[in-house]
Motif scaffolding. Sequence first.
Motif, PDB file in Angstrom:
ATOM      1  N   LYS A  13      12.344 -33.447  16.053  1.00  0.00           N
ATOM      2  CA  LYS A  13      12.471 -32.240  16.869  1.00  0.00           C
ATOM      3  C   LYS A  13      11.183 -31.900  17.619  1.00  0.00           C
ATOM      4  CE  LYS A  13      16.693 -30.614  16.720  1.00  0.00           C
ATOM      5  NZ  LYS A  13      17.241 -31.989  16.733  1.00  0.00           N
ATOM      6  N   CYS A  31       8.890 -29.542  17.381  1.00  0.00           N
ATOM      7  CA  CYS A  31       8.545 -28.164  17.729  1.00  0.00           C
ATOM      8  C   CYS A  31       7.036 -28.167  17.998  1.00  0.00           C
ATOM      9  CB  CYS A  31       8.889 -27.220  16.581  1.00  0.00           C
ATOM     10  SG  CYS A  31      10.645 -27.306  16.142  1.00  0.00           S
ATOM     11  N   TYR A  71       4.453 -26.410  17.527  1.00  0.00           N
ATOM     12  CA  TYR A  71       3.427 -25.978  16.565  1.00  0.00           C
ATOM     13  C   TYR A  71       3.365 -26.896  15.345  1.00  0.00           C
ATOM     14  CZ  TYR A  71       7.832 -24.247  14.744  1.00  0.00           C
ATOM     15  OH  TYR A  71       9.135 -24.194  14.331  1.00  0.00           O
ATOM     16  N   CYS A  72       4.318 -27.832  15.214  1.00  0.00           N
ATOM     17  CA  CYS A  72       4.583 -28.434  13.906  1.00  0.00           C
ATOM     18  C   CYS A  72       4.031 -29.852  13.763  1.00  0.00           C
ATOM     19  CB  CYS A  72       6.088 -28.425  13.657  1.00  0.00           C
ATOM     20  SG  CYS A  72       6.511 -29.007  12.013  1.00  0.00           S
ATOM     21  N   PRO A  99       6.705 -33.929  12.369  1.00  0.00           N
ATOM     22  CA  PRO A  99       7.182 -35.174  12.984  1.00  0.00           C
ATOM     23  C   PRO A  99       6.102 -36.272  13.004  1.00  0.00           C
ATOM     24  CG  PRO A  99       7.847 -33.292  14.293  1.00  0.00           C
ATOM     25  CD  PRO A  99       6.885 -32.775  13.267  1.00  0.00           C
ATOM     26  N   GLN A 147      14.295 -32.317   6.699  1.00  0.00           N
ATOM     27  CA  GLN A 147      13.559 -31.366   7.534  1.00  0.00           C
ATOM     28  C   GLN A 147      14.516 -30.650   8.471  1.00  0.00           C
ATOM     29  OE1 GLN A 147      10.548 -30.776   6.853  1.00  0.00           O
ATOM     30  NE2 GLN A 147      10.116 -32.555   5.584  1.00  0.00           N
ATOM     31  N   HIS A 157      18.438 -26.412  11.129  1.00  0.00           N
ATOM     32  CA  HIS A 157      17.906 -26.090  12.461  1.00  0.00           C
ATOM     33  C   HIS A 157      19.061 -25.515  13.286  1.00  0.00           C
ATOM     34  CE1 HIS A 157      16.250 -26.261  16.414  1.00  0.00           C
ATOM     35  NE2 HIS A 157      15.120 -26.777  15.988  1.00  0.00           N
ATOM     36  N   ARG A 190      11.924 -24.840  20.603  1.00  0.00           N
ATOM     37  CA  ARG A 190      12.974 -24.692  19.585  1.00  0.00           C
ATOM     38  C   ARG A 190      14.384 -24.980  20.122  1.00  0.00           C
ATOM     39  NH1 ARG A 190      12.388 -25.075  14.390  1.00  0.00           N
ATOM     40  NH2 ARG A 190      13.953 -23.512  13.928  1.00  0.00           N
TER      41      ARG A 190
HETATM   42 FE1  SF4 Z   1      10.615 -28.266  14.049  1.00  0.00          FE
HETATM   43 FE2  SF4 Z   1      11.215 -28.208  11.391  1.00  0.00          FE
HETATM   44 FE3  SF4 Z   1      10.960 -30.586  12.650  1.00  0.00          FE
HETATM   45 FE4  SF4 Z   1       8.791 -29.030  12.222  1.00  0.00          FE
HETATM   46  S1  SF4 Z   1      10.078 -30.012  10.663  1.00  0.00           S
HETATM   47  S2  SF4 Z   1       9.349 -30.113  14.132  1.00  0.00           S
HETATM   48  S3  SF4 Z   1       9.668 -26.927  12.447  1.00  0.00           S
HETATM   49  S4  SF4 Z   1      12.534 -28.967  13.071  1.00  0.00           S
END
Ligand code: SF4
Length: 481
Positions: A199, A201, A203-204, A207, A241, A277, A316
């Motif tokens: 995904k 995102c 801030y994350c 991945p 996740q 998600h 998101r």
């Molecule tokens: Fe987004 Fe969750 Fe994947 Fe992090 S783990 S990128 S918050 S979907």
Amino acid sequence: MKLLKNWNLPDLREAGKRTRGAVERVDTFMIPANAMNMGEGKHYWISTYGCQANERDSETLAGILETLGYGQAESPETADVILVNTCAIRENAMDKVLGELGSFKRIYNARPDVIIGVAGCMAQEDEFVKRVLAHYPWVRLLFGTHNIQDLPALLAEAMDSQERVVHIYSRQVEAYVNLPVKRFGKHKAWVNIMYGCDKFCTYCIVPYTRGKQRSRRMDDILEEVRQLKEDGYREVTLLGQNVNAYGKDLDEGLDFARLLEKTAQTGIERIRFMTSHPWDFTQEMIDVIARYDNIMPYIHLPLQSGDSDVLRRMGRRYSAEEYKGLFDAIVKRIPNVAVSTDIIVGFPNESDEAFQHTLDMVKACRFDSAFTFIYSPRPGTPAAEMEDPVSMDVKRARLQKLNSVWNELALEKMKAYEGRIVQVLVDGPSKRNPGVLSGYTETNKLVNFTGTGVKAGDIVPVYITAAKTFSLDGEMTGPRR
Ligand code: SF4
Ligand code: 5AD
């Protein structure tokens, strides 16, 4: 510091690359001859940080160590192997890990033979690895999330050599399935349904630290659930996740709705799943949850922000309105459902108005519970490069405000349980008071209650006498099953 040639150091850029196509699955686990029985008469200690995926990985680390003959140590002081399974999601997780690693210096000074190792998500970050190599010479082994299956060989190497052993892959890897496992719980089990996340995102870090999404085969998952049921487990939590994206990488036309339904049909008593998600959540999934009594009416549905512009910059893929639409569809279709959420405050450039939108959404949804965080920049992610004029004081004040709003609303929800009878899966005596039992309702509420002739693993009806923000008090009212 001179880096040795045989070290595999992490590379976040490499870890963020994705190729199309399925990933190879390896279901054999080999112990090299020089590691066979190496743990006879020895003991291990594992310290785990972070999410359920890490808890589950620690069960695999323990399973591998026990296959080598190691037993569980009473404390790190008496262990021959100490592993710290780390989390990289926010910066304070790193501070805690470094603190613990620092405290192990004493053990190393007293017993220089001890092997102290670091595993998990933080080991996938180059800055962290460089810091450990430079300042924590008593850490002799570092390996990443993709190298768990190599533990026997890595341990043997660490024991034989005077050099430190560093083995971290960042490239896209195969999925190892069917590794040994030592389950830490006797009645509740984690079941991985997929690894990694695609995904991204903004801030994350996940991945990058956990790599490309790799779904397990449905038959393997169902077989594991059947076996757990046969072994007396009463609850499974399907882990990923982003569980709602299950199967999208398999080219087999499978999705999470089908997996949930098939899991329900195994007849195991309680099924949970996390994390969802919103973008991949379909009406069919909601229908399946509503249709089966053994799928628990509890959904963890991260909101992250109630502001559409912030959500867009977070990557998101849903707007505030779309989230609310999904939330309403869930509440409408699943009677008595409980919904919890994750919220980040202080994402770069979050305005007062944007934060107000988050508060408005919290008031509109009345979440049963919320995990709230101040945004923590993760080097290597897009958000870490964004301009952010908002001060830490403002962010702290927002977090406090958010917590007081959701706490108050959640307490009202908890109060509605007073006078009701709920079914509780018993964990055992309460942590705070050994004379009191504790366990969780179908909606994942912690209940502390009095009762006799009850043991861990029982499911009992409990009459709720009083509600608090984070738990319910009650009395057992009928026979256990
Ligand atoms: Fe987004 Fe969750 Fe994947 Fe992090 S783990 S990128 S918050 S979907
Ligand atoms: N800063 C703060 N919180 C974060 N989370 C993920 N990355 C960050 C970050 N960089 C939160 C999200 C996610 C939860 C597991 O952790 O809310 O859902």
